[in-house]
Design an enzyme around this catalytic site. Structure first.
Site, PDB file in Angstrom:
ATOM      1  N   THR A  42       1.381   1.363  -6.327  1.00  0.00           N
ATOM      2  CA  THR A  42       0.461   0.818  -5.329  1.00  0.00           C
ATOM      3  C   THR A  42       0.046   1.988  -4.457  1.00  0.00           C
ATOM      4  O   THR A  42      -0.930   2.667  -4.759  1.00  0.00           O
ATOM      5  CB  THR A  42       1.109  -0.328  -4.514  1.00  0.00           C
ATOM      6  OG1 THR A  42       2.359   0.091  -3.996  1.00  0.00           O
ATOM      7  CG2 THR A  42       1.302  -1.545  -5.387  1.00  0.00           C
ATOM      8  N   LYS A  99       8.114   1.989  -9.164  1.00  0.00           N
ATOM      9  CA  LYS A  99       7.213   2.148  -8.030  1.00  0.00           C
ATOM     10  C   LYS A  99       8.000   1.833  -6.771  1.00  0.00           C
ATOM     11  O   LYS A  99       8.929   1.007  -6.779  1.00  0.00           O
ATOM     12  CB  LYS A  99       5.996   1.244  -8.121  1.00  0.00           C
ATOM     13  CG  LYS A  99       6.302  -0.218  -7.863  1.00  0.00           C
ATOM     14  CD  LYS A  99       5.087  -0.972  -7.350  1.00  0.00           C
ATOM     15  CE  LYS A  99       4.659  -0.483  -6.003  1.00  0.00           C
ATOM     16  NZ  LYS A  99       5.160  -1.307  -4.882  1.00  0.00           N
ATOM     17  N   THR A 156       7.295  -3.669  -2.282  1.00  0.00           N
ATOM     18  CA  THR A 156       8.043  -4.006  -3.475  1.00  0.00           C
ATOM     19  C   THR A 156       8.545  -2.784  -4.215  1.00  0.00           C
ATOM     20  O   THR A 156       7.839  -1.804  -4.367  1.00  0.00           O
ATOM     21  CB  THR A 156       7.142  -4.810  -4.422  1.00  0.00           C
ATOM     22  OG1 THR A 156       6.862  -6.039  -3.800  1.00  0.00           O
ATOM     23  CG2 THR A 156       7.825  -5.064  -5.746  1.00  0.00           C
ATOM     24  N   GLU A 178       7.477   5.692   3.038  1.00  0.00           N
ATOM     25  CA  GLU A 178       6.301   5.838   3.899  1.00  0.00           C
ATOM     26  C   GLU A 178       6.515   6.878   4.983  1.00  0.00           C
ATOM     27  O   GLU A 178       7.424   6.761   5.798  1.00  0.00           O
ATOM     28  CB  GLU A 178       6.021   4.544   4.619  1.00  0.00           C
ATOM     29  CG  GLU A 178       5.770   3.402   3.711  1.00  0.00           C
ATOM     30  CD  GLU A 178       6.142   2.139   4.413  1.00  0.00           C
ATOM     31  OE1 GLU A 178       7.307   2.001   4.816  1.00  0.00           O
ATOM     32  OE2 GLU A 178       5.238   1.300   4.553  1.00  0.00           O
ATOM     33  N   ASN A 222       2.200   1.750   9.184  1.00  0.00           N
ATOM     34  CA  ASN A 222       2.536   0.339   9.315  1.00  0.00           C
ATOM     35  C   ASN A 222       1.918  -0.353  10.511  1.00  0.00           C
ATOM     36  O   ASN A 222       2.004  -1.565  10.634  1.00  0.00           O
ATOM     37  CB  ASN A 222       4.053   0.172   9.333  1.00  0.00           C
ATOM     38  CG  ASN A 222       4.612   0.320   7.938  1.00  0.00           C
ATOM     39  OD1 ASN A 222       4.320  -0.488   7.070  1.00  0.00           O
ATOM     40  ND2 ASN A 222       5.362   1.384   7.710  1.00  0.00           N
ATOM     41  N   THR A 277      -4.785  -7.134   9.926  1.00  0.00           N
ATOM     42  CA  THR A 277      -5.078  -8.114   8.886  1.00  0.00           C
ATOM     43  C   THR A 277      -6.486  -8.674   9.052  1.00  0.00           C
ATOM     44  O   THR A 277      -6.841  -9.073  10.136  1.00  0.00           O
ATOM     45  CB  THR A 277      -4.065  -9.268   8.934  1.00  0.00           C
ATOM     46  OG1 THR A 277      -2.770  -8.718   8.785  1.00  0.00           O
ATOM     47  CG2 THR A 277      -4.320 -10.263   7.814  1.00  0.00           C
TER      48      THR A 277
END
Lengths: 413, 413
Positions: free
Chosen positions: A154, A180, A191, A277, A408, A413
């Protein structure tokens, strides 16, 4: 020393496997987003799945299939949509995906496992997926490991793939793996997926036991930020195409195979932590002297997961107090007067008391190790001894940087 | 509605308490660093201490004293040095501190409890502490609550103090409290300290039970970064000077006192969370529908401790997926199809599936709530329902900002 060597080819290095990875149009970016792994014959399949109470449809689907029958032919993995929080419709989408692939491969739908990664709460784009299956199937190849590794990514910055080979008698046995991680620049993506292929012949319960132990010593010992995903999935296939004698119980052959399986899992797990991250380095914490391996594992994972420590490493601060404090709260009893802590070659604490050390040199070690770590050559190494007992374990993580917060926080959204 | 009212005076609001806070020269900054709380008479004492295996000398000292005798006259607290990781010498320093204070007050050293906060691995500056005791004792006063609250601060941005009053018959009963949190601009400082005074008369085991429950519903339900300190200490005194009837067992009076004690602890706990390092807001998570209060507490604390969620709140992202994912990994079984999530007035998820909501308006709610929260007027409120059972709980935390990383990374030992 080690009984195996690295080879090329990833998941298609073991005999009897093919793979492909294509762009089906599931991701808005147009990057590859659909992967297929096929074994020429039914392969023994073992799985380890998220322990979350909020699970994607594919997780429940795999669990159900593996309970009914411990062997499969293929794994289908999409990225882009997680198919979690999608209720009954998500369940139907999972079944429809498997059916469509089964028809194209002309195999039993019960011989297909599924995995998804992407945005939680989004259905898979079924029209695009179904339309892409002919191409996905037509592109499978014995050199397709890399394409599959790319299609499950991703926001990973680095592709994660490995293959190892050892000898059983005069025949090679190989294990390959792709993964991943959680490079979660997009929201709700957290994930971890990993797929392992092996050409040894192993009995189903033994293979599952080996995989569970290997996962506990690798994927379950990494942390980027302590979050567990709705979709976390590890699947390992063993198809017997090495034509070596079947391994059906404990013994030297089983130990040898499990050690190599664990090495594959550890490699992939460390690659995931390193690519966390905003991470600027991989941190390895080694704990010894614990009553059991499980106790050592808890202490190691608690230390490597401490936000305070992670921020200190980001700042190149050899802050032994934060290591000691994290060890102390891990839920494992120990005598604080026996605590020893080292950072690289610097011993920071002995007998529960701080030692004089060259703080500037230790900080410089962190700077150098981080620079090398960024080049994937080295690791920030923290050793902690909590007593005199034989339990030991390792855990891996990454530092906590401004970029973690940025990645993050800066999405709305 | 509530059976008590806020009053002034902090820990010296209840009858029969005096306090002081002075600069003893323990901190390099020259800020106040030594606090004393005295009860006119022996007060029943209860304590809750860090569960860390790595503990400061004062923690072991208090535990030992309270096991031997559940009443004390005074609490001495220094900031600047944590006296943790200091071995036998630290233990002797603790004893010497108590002896010096006992001599100055002309009381039994066994009637003194100790607390420390500051740099781990550093001995208390004993010469300065001993030299300051005469001034500390001479300055005690019935208005000294504020001075004591100031002297226990380390890098807290805001002083944390409260007092509540209720009536038992025609007589007032009061509980006061002060706390310091984890505004850890300096390294190795992560300690939460809280001291509570009460003028009711309560039996020792009941007082300890009340305090343990109150701590579980307040201090144990906050998280700034998941780290537990070597020095965490909560001590509550009850000296009977309200002259109200002694409470020796369960009943309406015990319930009333415990409710007020819990309110004091909750106020202080929320103040600590709100003042977390780099925090721009207080987050409250309310969990309902769990099988037990303890299960609800675990879910609430897991959600409020999620780095992913904390970063999303910092970025004003109404990211329900991260709330659902954190709930799912809390270690509590629930049916994901019953999950409901609200953010302020916005319902984001129902029956385990995302609802359509006005994302821009929800993001705006976060912006407004955060602005108000910064002014200590409001809270970012997250409600999560995991089933139909009666267990409920709350937890509090703060968002994860660039400043958290900055504060914890930019110091080099």
């Amino acid at each position: 020393m080690s009984e195996w060597q690295k080879i090329d080819g990833g998941i298609t290095a073991p005999k009897g496997y093919k793979a492909s990875g294509i762009t089906a149009g599931l991701k808005p970016s147009g990057a590859p987003d659909l992967a297929l792994i096929i074994s020429d014959v039914e392969a023994i399949a073992a799985g380890v799945f998220t322990t979350s109470q909020v699970r994607a449809a594919c997780v429940d689907y795999c669990r159900q299939k593996l309970e009914a029958k411990p062997s499969v032919r293929a794994i289908l993995c999409n990225s882009g949509q997680a198919n979690a929080g999608t209720g009954q419709q998500g369940w139907e989408d999972a079944q429809d995906s498997a059916k469509a692939l089964a028809a194209a491969l002309n195999i039993d739908p019960d011989s297909i496992l599924l995995a998804s990664t992407g945005v939680i709460g989004k259905r898979i784009k079924m029209e695009e997926l179904i339309a892409a299956i002919p191409q996905l199937v037509s592109e499978v190849s014995e050199n397709g490991g890399t394409a599959a590794a790319g299609a499950i990514m991703t926001t990973d910055l680095v592709m994660k793939s490995i293959a190892l080979e050892t000898q059983f008698g005069d025949r090679p046995v190989r294990i390959g793996g792709i993964a991943k991680g959680s490079g979660m620049i997009h929201p709700n993506m957290a994930t971890m997926l990993a797929f392992v292929t092996c050409d040894a012949a192993v009995s189903p319960p033994l293979w599952q036991e080996m995989l569970t132990r290997a996962a506990n010593r690798s994927f379950n010992q990494i942390t980027v930020d302590g979050d567990t995903s709705t979709n976390d999935t590890l699947i390992a296939l063993a198809n017997g195409q090495s034509r070596t004698p079947a391994i059906t119980g404990p013994g030297p052959d089983a130990d040898k195979l499990e050690a190599m399986l664990t090495a594959v899992c550890e490699h992939l797990a460390k690659a995931i932590a390193r690519d966390g991250e905003g991470a600027t380095c991989l941190i390895e914490v080694q704990v010894t002297g614990a009553p059991t391996e499980a106790a050592a594992a808890m202490v190691a994972k608690t230390i490597v997961g401490s936000s305070l420590l992670k921020a200190a490493i980001f700042g190149c601060d050899p802050n032994w107090g934060r290591i000691a404090a994290a060890a102390g709260r891990a839920g494992v009893r120990f005598d604080q007067d026996k605590l020893e802590i080292s950072l690289g070659e610097f011993q920071l604490m002995k007998n529960g008391q701080p030692l004089a050390f060259d703080a500037a040199a230790a900080s410089n070690y962190l700077k150098l190790a981080k620079t090398a770590a960024y080049l994937q050559e080295d690791t920030v190494l923290i050793k902690v001894k909590i007593g005199d007992e034989p339990g030991s374990s390792k855990a891996w993580g990454c530092d906590l940087s401004y970029d973690y917060v940025k990645i993050n926080a800066e999405y709305t959204t």
